[in-house]
Design a protein around this motif. Structure first.
Motif, PDB file in Angstrom:
ATOM      1  N   THR A   4       7.370  30.769  22.478  1.00 34.97           N
ATOM      2  CA  THR A   4       7.802  31.118  21.127  1.00 34.97           C
ATOM      3  C   THR A   4       9.305  31.343  21.130  1.00 34.97           C
ATOM      4  OG1 THR A   4       5.671  32.129  20.608  1.00 34.97           O
ATOM      5  CG2 THR A   4       7.547  32.734  19.228  1.00 34.97           C
ATOM      6  N   THR A   5       9.996  30.703  20.201  1.00 37.96           N
ATOM      7  CA  THR A   5      11.454  30.757  20.181  1.00 37.96           C
ATOM      8  C   THR A   5      11.975  31.505  18.950  1.00 37.96           C
ATOM      9  OG1 THR A   5      11.568  28.625  19.045  1.00 37.96           O
ATOM     10  CG2 THR A   5      11.660  28.593  21.451  1.00 37.96           C
ATOM     11  N   ASN A   6      13.197  31.994  19.108  1.00 38.70           N
ATOM     12  CA  ASN A   6      13.883  32.683  18.022  1.00 38.70           C
ATOM     13  C   ASN A   6      15.360  32.332  18.130  1.00 38.70           C
ATOM     14  OD1 ASN A   6      14.221  34.646  15.848  1.00 38.70           O
ATOM     15  ND2 ASN A   6      15.246  35.900  17.369  1.00 38.70           N
ATOM     16  N   TYR A   7      15.994  32.032  17.001  1.00 39.27           N
ATOM     17  CA  TYR A   7      17.399  31.613  17.011  1.00 39.27           C
ATOM     18  C   TYR A   7      18.222  32.451  16.033  1.00 39.27           C
ATOM     19  CZ  TYR A   7      15.729  27.338  19.287  1.00 39.27           C
ATOM     20  OH  TYR A   7      15.158  26.439  20.155  1.00 39.27           O
ATOM     21  N   ALA A   8      19.480  32.641  16.372  1.00 38.71           N
ATOM     22  CA  ALA A   8      20.418  33.198  15.410  1.00 38.71           C
ATOM     23  C   ALA A   8      20.601  32.181  14.284  1.00 38.71           C
ATOM     24  CB  ALA A   8      21.753  33.486  16.077  1.00 38.71           C
ATOM     25  N   ASP A   9      20.805  32.683  13.069  1.00 37.46           N
ATOM     26  CA  ASP A   9      20.974  31.786  11.924  1.00 37.46           C
ATOM     27  C   ASP A   9      22.135  30.809  12.145  1.00 37.46           C
ATOM     28  OD1 ASP A   9      20.132  34.296   9.401  1.00 37.46           O
ATOM     29  OD2 ASP A   9      18.871  33.000  10.643  1.00 37.46           O
ATOM     30  N   SER A  10      23.151  31.271  12.856  1.00 37.18           N
ATOM     31  CA  SER A  10      24.358  30.457  13.019  1.00 37.18           C
ATOM     32  C   SER A  10      24.149  29.236  13.913  1.00 37.18           C
ATOM     33  CB  SER A  10      25.497  31.310  13.595  1.00 37.18           C
ATOM     34  OG  SER A  10      25.113  31.871  14.831  1.00 37.18           O
ATOM     35  N   VAL A  11      23.082  29.227  14.702  1.00 38.43           N
ATOM     36  CA  VAL A  11      22.873  28.105  15.639  1.00 38.43           C
ATOM     37  C   VAL A  11      21.591  27.336  15.351  1.00 38.43           C
ATOM     38  CG1 VAL A  11      24.115  29.380  17.423  1.00 38.43           C
ATOM     39  CG2 VAL A  11      21.598  29.400  17.412  1.00 38.43           C
ATOM     40  N   GLY A  12      20.764  27.857  14.449  1.00 40.41           N
ATOM     41  CA  GLY A  12      19.503  27.187  14.139  1.00 40.41           C
ATOM     42  C   GLY A  12      19.724  25.752  13.691  1.00 40.41           C
ATOM     43  N   GLY A  13      18.913  24.846  14.235  1.00 41.52           N
ATOM     44  CA  GLY A  13      19.031  23.437  13.903  1.00 41.52           C
ATOM     45  C   GLY A  13      20.026  22.692  14.764  1.00 41.52           C
ATOM     46  N   ARG A  14      20.857  23.426  15.509  1.00 40.87           N
ATOM     47  CA  ARG A  14      21.855  22.789  16.385  1.00 40.87           C
ATOM     48  C   ARG A  14      21.565  23.063  17.863  1.00 40.87           C
ATOM     49  NH1 ARG A  14      26.945  24.493  16.289  1.00 40.87           N
ATOM     50  NH2 ARG A  14      26.446  26.612  15.603  1.00 40.87           N
ATOM     51  N   PHE A  15      21.050  24.237  18.169  1.00 43.02           N
ATOM     52  CA  PHE A  15      20.763  24.624  19.544  1.00 43.02           C
ATOM     53  C   PHE A  15      19.257  24.609  19.779  1.00 43.02           C
ATOM     54  CE2 PHE A  15      24.727  27.499  20.375  1.00 43.02           C
ATOM     55  CZ  PHE A  15      25.550  26.468  19.935  1.00 43.02           C
ATOM     56  N   THR A  16      18.873  24.282  21.000  1.00 45.39           N
ATOM     57  CA  THR A  16      17.470  24.310  21.391  1.00 45.39           C
ATOM     58  C   THR A  16      17.322  25.040  22.717  1.00 45.39           C
ATOM     59  OG1 THR A  16      17.044  22.191  20.281  1.00 45.39           O
ATOM     60  CG2 THR A  16      15.416  22.951  21.887  1.00 45.39           C
ATOM     61  N   ILE A  17      16.480  26.062  22.713  1.00 47.27           N
ATOM     62  CA  ILE A  17      16.195  26.800  23.944  1.00 47.27           C
ATOM     63  C   ILE A  17      14.862  26.334  24.494  1.00 47.27           C
ATOM     64  CG2 ILE A  17      15.062  28.730  22.753  1.00 47.27           C
ATOM     65  CD1 ILE A  17      16.320  30.594  24.865  1.00 47.27           C
ATOM     66  N   SER A  18      14.772  26.244  25.802  1.00 46.67           N
ATOM     67  CA  SER A  18      13.523  25.868  26.457  1.00 46.67           C
ATOM     68  C   SER A  18      13.478  26.545  27.822  1.00 46.67           C
ATOM     69  CB  SER A  18      13.415  24.343  26.602  1.00 46.67           C
ATOM     70  OG  SER A  18      14.472  23.837  27.399  1.00 46.67           O
ATOM     71  N   ARG A  19      12.336  26.501  28.456  1.00 47.34           N
ATOM     72  CA  ARG A  19      12.209  27.113  29.774  1.00 47.34           C
ATOM     73  C   ARG A  19      11.196  26.355  30.606  1.00 47.34           C
ATOM     74  NH1 ARG A  19      10.045  33.134  28.932  1.00 47.34           N
ATOM     75  NH2 ARG A  19       9.542  33.056  31.172  1.00 47.34           N
ATOM     76  N   ASP A  20      11.371  26.472  31.905  1.00 45.27           N
ATOM     77  CA  ASP A  20      10.429  25.911  32.870  1.00 45.27           C
ATOM     78  C   ASP A  20       9.918  27.083  33.692  1.00 45.27           C
ATOM     79  OD1 ASP A  20       9.152  24.761  35.064  1.00 45.27           O
ATOM     80  OD2 ASP A  20      10.487  23.027  35.078  1.00 45.27           O
ATOM     81  N   ASN A  21       8.723  27.532  33.402  1.00 41.80           N
ATOM     82  CA  ASN A  21       8.187  28.710  34.081  1.00 41.80           C
ATOM     83  C   ASN A  21       8.007  28.475  35.583  1.00 41.80           C
ATOM     84  OD1 ASN A  21       8.111  30.225  31.705  1.00 41.80           O
ATOM     85  ND2 ASN A  21       6.051  29.511  31.197  1.00 41.80           N
ATOM     86  N   ALA A  22       7.698  27.268  35.966  1.00 39.32           N
ATOM     87  CA  ALA A  22       7.517  26.965  37.386  1.00 39.32           C
ATOM     88  C   ALA A  22       8.826  27.088  38.159  1.00 39.32           C
ATOM     89  CB  ALA A  22       6.933  25.575  37.548  1.00 39.32           C
ATOM     90  N   LYS A  23       9.937  26.859  37.470  1.00 35.77           N
ATOM     91  CA  LYS A  23      11.256  26.929  38.117  1.00 35.77           C
ATOM     92  C   LYS A  23      11.999  28.209  37.772  1.00 35.77           C
ATOM     93  CE  LYS A  23      11.900  21.903  38.264  1.00 35.77           C
ATOM     94  NZ  LYS A  23      12.779  20.765  37.855  1.00 35.77           N
ATOM     95  N   ASN A  24      11.373  29.097  36.985  1.00 38.22           N
ATOM     96  CA  ASN A  24      12.027  30.348  36.576  1.00 38.22           C
ATOM     97  C   ASN A  24      13.387  30.080  35.940  1.00 38.22           C
ATOM     98  OD1 ASN A  24       9.870  31.872  37.585  1.00 38.22           O
ATOM     99  ND2 ASN A  24      10.823  32.047  39.608  1.00 38.22           N
ATOM    100  N   THR A  25      13.443  29.070  35.113  1.00 38.53           N
ATOM    101  CA  THR A  25      14.712  28.602  34.544  1.00 38.53           C
ATOM    102  C   THR A  25      14.627  28.499  33.029  1.00 38.53           C
ATOM    103  OG1 THR A  25      15.226  27.372  36.561  1.00 38.53           O
ATOM    104  CG2 THR A  25      16.404  26.735  34.566  1.00 38.53           C
ATOM    105  N   VAL A  26      15.723  28.910  32.391  1.00 36.33           N
ATOM    106  CA  VAL A  26      15.849  28.776  30.942  1.00 36.33           C
ATOM    107  C   VAL A  26      17.025  27.852  30.657  1.00 36.33           C
ATOM    108  CG1 VAL A  26      17.288  30.868  30.717  1.00 36.33           C
ATOM    109  CG2 VAL A  26      15.994  30.022  28.744  1.00 36.33           C
TER     110      VAL A  26
END
Length: 115
Positions: free
Chosen positions: A56-78
């Motif tokens: 589940t993701t949450n973005y600041a209004d200023s970056v929504g639609g331009r930035f994308t957050i993701s993660r790989d739980n197996a690699k402990n990486t965001v």
């Protein structure tokens, strides 16, 4: 001991793209929320985006639609993919993670967007 190591960032022209990554290492039993904050000169640190273990993701209004957050739980990486960058996105970007129910921060990486 838990460490968050960031990579990516740099200098880009307005309208360009950059990607950041942050890997957690050490004695890790669980990682819950992960995310990115940023701090521009003379300003307070502000939230950019967060992501739960379930995605589940949450973005600041200023970056929504331009930035994308993701993660790989197996690699402990965001990750943070930043598109359509603007000069006002210039800041030091910090990753954070709730590891073993404690909050940890990365060392920060500079993102500079030229006009």
């Amino acid at each position: 001991q838990v460490q968050l190591v960031e990579s990516g960032g740099g200098l880009v022209q307005a309208g360009g793209s950059l990607s950041l990554s942050c890997a957690a290492s050490g004695s890790i039993f669980s990682i819950n929320a992960m995310g990115w904050y940023r701090q521009a000169p003379g300003k307070q640190r502000e939230l950019v985006a967060t992501i739960t273990r379930g995605g589940t993701t949450n973005y600041a209004d200023s970056v929504g639609g331009r930035f994308t957050i993701s993660r790989d739980n197996a690699k402990n990486t965001v990750y943070l993919q930043m598109n359509s960058l603007k000069p006002e996105d210039t800041a030091v970007y910090y990753c954070y993670a709730v590891v073993n129910f404690n909050a940890y921060w990365g060392q920060g990486t500079q993102v500079t967007v030229s006009s």
